[in-house]
Scaffold this motif. Structure first.
Motif, short mmCIF file in Angstrom:
data_model
loop_
_atom_site.label_atom_id
_atom_site.label_comp_id
_atom_site.label_asym_id
_atom_site.label_seq_id
_atom_site.Cartn_x
_atom_site.Cartn_y
_atom_site.Cartn_z
N UNK A 51 -5.12 3.19 -11.91
CA UNK A 51 -4.07 4.12 -11.51
C UNK A 51 -3.01 3.49 -10.61
N UNK A 52 -3.34 2.38 -9.94
CA UNK A 52 -2.36 1.77 -9.03
C UNK A 52 -1.31 0.95 -9.78
N UNK A 53 -1.53 0.70 -11.07
CA UNK A 53 -0.65 -0.23 -11.79
C UNK A 53 0.83 0.19 -11.74
N UNK A 54 1.17 1.47 -11.99
CA UNK A 54 2.59 1.84 -11.94
C UNK A 54 3.21 1.72 -10.55
N UNK A 55 2.38 1.60 -9.50
CA UNK A 55 2.91 1.39 -8.16
C UNK A 55 3.14 -0.09 -7.87
N UNK A 56 2.61 -0.94 -8.72
CA UNK A 56 2.73 -2.38 -8.49
C UNK A 56 3.88 -3.00 -9.28
N UNK A 95 7.39 -2.30 -12.19
CA UNK A 95 8.32 -1.31 -12.74
C UNK A 95 7.76 -0.67 -14.01
N UNK A 96 8.24 0.53 -14.30
CA UNK A 96 7.76 1.28 -15.46
C UNK A 96 7.86 0.47 -16.75
N UNK A 97 8.97 -0.25 -16.93
CA UNK A 97 9.17 -1.01 -18.15
C UNK A 97 8.20 -2.16 -18.32
N UNK A 98 7.53 -2.57 -17.23
CA UNK A 98 6.57 -3.67 -17.31
C UNK A 98 5.13 -3.19 -17.37
N UNK A 99 4.91 -1.88 -17.37
CA UNK A 99 3.54 -1.37 -17.44
C UNK A 99 2.83 -1.82 -18.72
N UNK A 100 3.46 -1.75 -19.93
CA UNK A 100 2.76 -2.25 -21.12
C UNK A 100 2.40 -3.73 -21.02
N UNK A 101 3.31 -4.55 -20.46
CA UNK A 101 3.02 -5.98 -20.32
C UNK A 101 1.88 -6.21 -19.34
N UNK A 102 1.87 -5.45 -18.24
CA UNK A 102 0.80 -5.61 -17.25
C UNK A 102 -0.54 -5.14 -17.82
N UNK A 103 -0.52 -4.05 -18.59
CA UNK A 103 -1.75 -3.57 -19.23
C UNK A 103 -2.28 -4.60 -20.23
N UNK A 104 -1.36 -5.23 -20.97
CA UNK A 104 -1.77 -6.26 -21.93
C UNK A 104 -2.37 -7.46 -21.21
N UNK A 128 8.17 2.47 -7.85
CA UNK A 128 9.05 1.33 -8.04
C UNK A 128 10.11 1.68 -9.07
N UNK A 129 11.08 0.86 -9.17
CA UNK A 129 12.18 1.13 -10.10
C UNK A 129 11.70 1.13 -11.53
N UNK A 130 12.34 1.98 -12.34
CA UNK A 130 11.98 2.03 -13.75
C UNK A 130 12.71 1.00 -14.58
N UNK A 131 13.57 0.20 -13.98
CA UNK A 131 14.28 -0.83 -14.72
C UNK A 131 13.46 -2.08 -14.79
N UNK A 132 13.83 -2.96 -15.70
CA UNK A 132 13.14 -4.24 -15.83
C UNK A 132 14.11 -5.28 -16.31
N UNK A 133 13.68 -6.53 -16.27
CA UNK A 133 14.55 -7.62 -16.65
C UNK A 133 14.55 -7.80 -18.16
#
Length: 432
Positions: free
Chosen positions: A141-146, A148-157, A1-6
Motif C-alpha cells: 500500500x505504500x507504493x503510491x506514496x513512494x 508518482x502515479x505514472x510509475x506505479x506499473x513500472x514499480x510493481x513490475x 506525490x505528483x501524478x506526472x512522470x518523465x
C-alpha cells in the motif's frame, strides 16, 4: 506525490524493464531491502521442509507446513490490511518485521540446539506466516506514496520481477548449502543467512518517513480502529467497485482452474522418466516470469490495462493447456515459461490497478484481500489439479483446466464489461 512522470527514450529501451522508479531514493531503498530479504527467505523456505522431512521421514508432515502457513495468512491477511489503513504504515512494517525476524532467529536457535520437534517447526512457520500477513498489505500500500502515479506499473513490475528472480536463484543457492554440508550443519547456515539478509530490509524500513493514514479527497476519514467493522467496510467498498472486484475474480479463475504445479511430479515421472525433469517443470513458470519482467518496459505504457489483464489471463490458460498436450520436455518448459510471462503481466497490471484506482484510505484493506487471493488461489488450484488428475489423469487436468480458465475469463468480462472499459490514470496516450 505528483501524478506526472518523465518521458522515456524510444528504441530498444522501450522493451527493457523500466528502471525509472529506482531514481526515487525511498523506493530504491525499499526495493533493495525487500529484494535482499526475499532472497534470504528462500533459504528458510528450502530449509524448513528439509528439516521437517529429516525429522519425520514422511511427506505428510511436510505437507502440514503448507497448512500451518496458509491458515494464519488467511486470517491475518485481512486484519493486516485493516491495520495498514488505521495505523502509521511504517510502524506496522517495523512491528511485523520484528516478529518475522524473531521467528527466523528462533528457527536458527532450535536448529543449533537440535530440538528436533516437528510441532515447534509448525508453530514457527505459523508465526512467520502471521508476520508476513500483517506486513504484506502495508508494504504494497505504500507504493503510491513512494513513486508518482505514472510509475506505479513500472514499480510493481520491478517488485514482481525481483520476487520471481529470488524464487529462481534463492532455492538454487540454498541447495548449494545442503550440497556442501551435512543437514545438521546446513540448516543453521541457511537460517543464519536469512536472518542476516533480513537486516537490509529492516534498515530500509527504518529510513522511511512516517506514513500515517491520509484522509480521502472526498472527505472520508481513514478508519481509526482495525476491527471487524473496518474489514467489512473494505469488502463493502470492493463489492461496489466492479473494476477491482472483476480483477480479483479473473485472477482466481486463472489460479484455481489452471495452476499446474501439483501435477509436476506425476507429469515428470510419466512423460519424462523423472530425474531432473521435475526441477525444470517447477522452475519454468518462475523463469518465464523473470524473463518477462526483464522485457517489461511496455507495460507502463499500457493505457487499456483492463483489456491487457484479460488478454494475459487468457494467454496463461492457453499456454497451460498447450503444455498439457506437449510431449517434449523443452516444449513443456517453453510453454510454461510463456505462462509465467503472462502471469507477470497479469499480476503487475492487477496490482497497479488496485493501487491507483483505490483511495489511500482503502489500500491496506484491499491489499489484505489481495494477499489472501494471491496465497489462496494457487493452493485451491493445487487441490483442483490433484483431484482432477486422480479422476481423469494429468493430461485432462492440465489441458481442461487451462482451456476452462481462458473460456471462463472471456465469458466473465463479456457479461460484466467494466474491466474491459478501464483506462489507466497517469499513462499518456499511445504515440506521445
Amino acid at each position: 506525490m505528483s501524478g506526472t512522470t518523465e518521458t522515456r527514450p524510444r528504441g530498444t529501451r522501450r522493451w527493457a524493464i523500466d528502471l525509472r522508479p529506482l531514481r526515487v531514493p525511498a523506493y530504491r531503498r525499499v526495493w533493495l531491502g525487500n529484494g535482499v530479504a526475499m532472497f534470504g527467505f528462500q533459504f528458510t523456505a528450502v530449509a524448513v521442509p528439509v528439516e521437517m522431512f529429516d525429522l519425520t521421514g514422511g511427506s505428510f508432515w511436510v505437507g502440514l507446513l503448507g497448512v500451518a502457513g496458509f491458515v494464519p495468512l488467511l486470517v491475518f491477511g485481512l486484519w493486516g490490511g485493516a491495520v495498514a489503513d488505521a495505523r502509521d504504515r511504517r510502524r506496522v512494517l517495523l512491528a511485523g518485521g520484528a516478529l518475522l525476524w524473531a521467528s527466523t532467529l528462533a528457527l536458527l536457535v532450535q536448529s543449533l540446539l537440535r530440538v528436533g520437534s516437528p510441532l515447534l517447526l509448525l508453530g514457527l512457520v505459523a508465526v512467520q506466516s502471521t508476520a508476513f500477513a500483517i506486513t504484506s498489505p502495508a508494504r504494497s500500500a505504500i507504493l503510491p506514496r513512494l513513486v508518482p502515479t505514472g510509475l506505479v506499473p513500472a514499480a510493481s513490475t520491478l517488485n514482481y520481477t525481483t520476487f520471481t528472480a529470488t524464487s529462481v536463484f534463492g532455492p538454487l543457492a540454498a541447495g548449494l548449502i545442503f550440497a556442501a554440508w551435512r543437514t545438521d550443519v546446513g540448516l543453521p547456515v541457511a537460517y543464519a543467512v536469512d536472518a542476516l539478509l533480513f537486516t537490509v530490509s529492516f534498515w530500509a524500513t527504518l529510513r522511511l518517513p512516517a506514513m500515517p493514514p491520509e484522509p480521502d479527497p472526498d472527505g472520508a476519514d481513514a478508519p481509526r480502529r482495525a476491527g471487524l467493522a473496518s474489514i467489512v467496510d473494505g469488502f463493502r467498498y470492493l463489492a461496489t467497485t466492479p473494476v477491482l472486484l472483476l480483477s480479483f475474480a479473473i485472477d482466481l479463475i486463472a489460479m484455481i482452474l489452471a495452476m499446474p504445479r501439483a501435477l509436476f511430479p506425476e507429469l515428470a515421472q510419466q512423460r519424462f522418466g523423472g530425474g531432473a525433469a521435475v526441477g525444470w517443470l517447477y522452475s519454468a513458470i518462475a523463469i518465464g516470469a523473470m524473463l518477462g519482467g526483464l522485457t517489461s518496459g511496455w507495460i507502463g505504457r499500457v493505457r487499456r490495462q483492463g483489456l491487457a489483464l484479460v488478454v494475459a489471463v487468457v494467454g496463461w490458460g492457453i499456454a497451460i493447456g498447450l503444455a498439457g498436450l506437449a510431449r517434449q520436455l523443452w516444449l513443456v518448459v517453453a510453454l510454461l515459461g510463456l505462462a509465467g510471462a503472462a502471469d507477470l503481466v497479469s499480476a503487475t497490471l492487477r496490482q497497479s490497478m488496485l493501487l491507483v484506482y483505490a483511495p489511500d484510505r482503502m489500500r491496506g484493506r484491499l491489499q489484505g484481500v489481495n494477499t489472501v487471493v494471491v496465497a489462496g488461489g494457487p493452493r485451491l488450484g493445487d487441490l483442483r489439479a490433484g483431484a482432477t488428475a486422480a479422476a481423469f489423469g494429468t493430461g485432462v487436468a492440465m489441458v481442461g483446466g487451462g482451456l476452462a480458465a481462458a473460456v471462463l475469463a472471456v465469458a466473465l468480462v463479456a457479461v460484466f464489461p467494466a474491466l474491459l472499459r478501464y483506462r489507466a490514470a497517469g499513462v499518456p496516450d499511445a504515440g506521445r
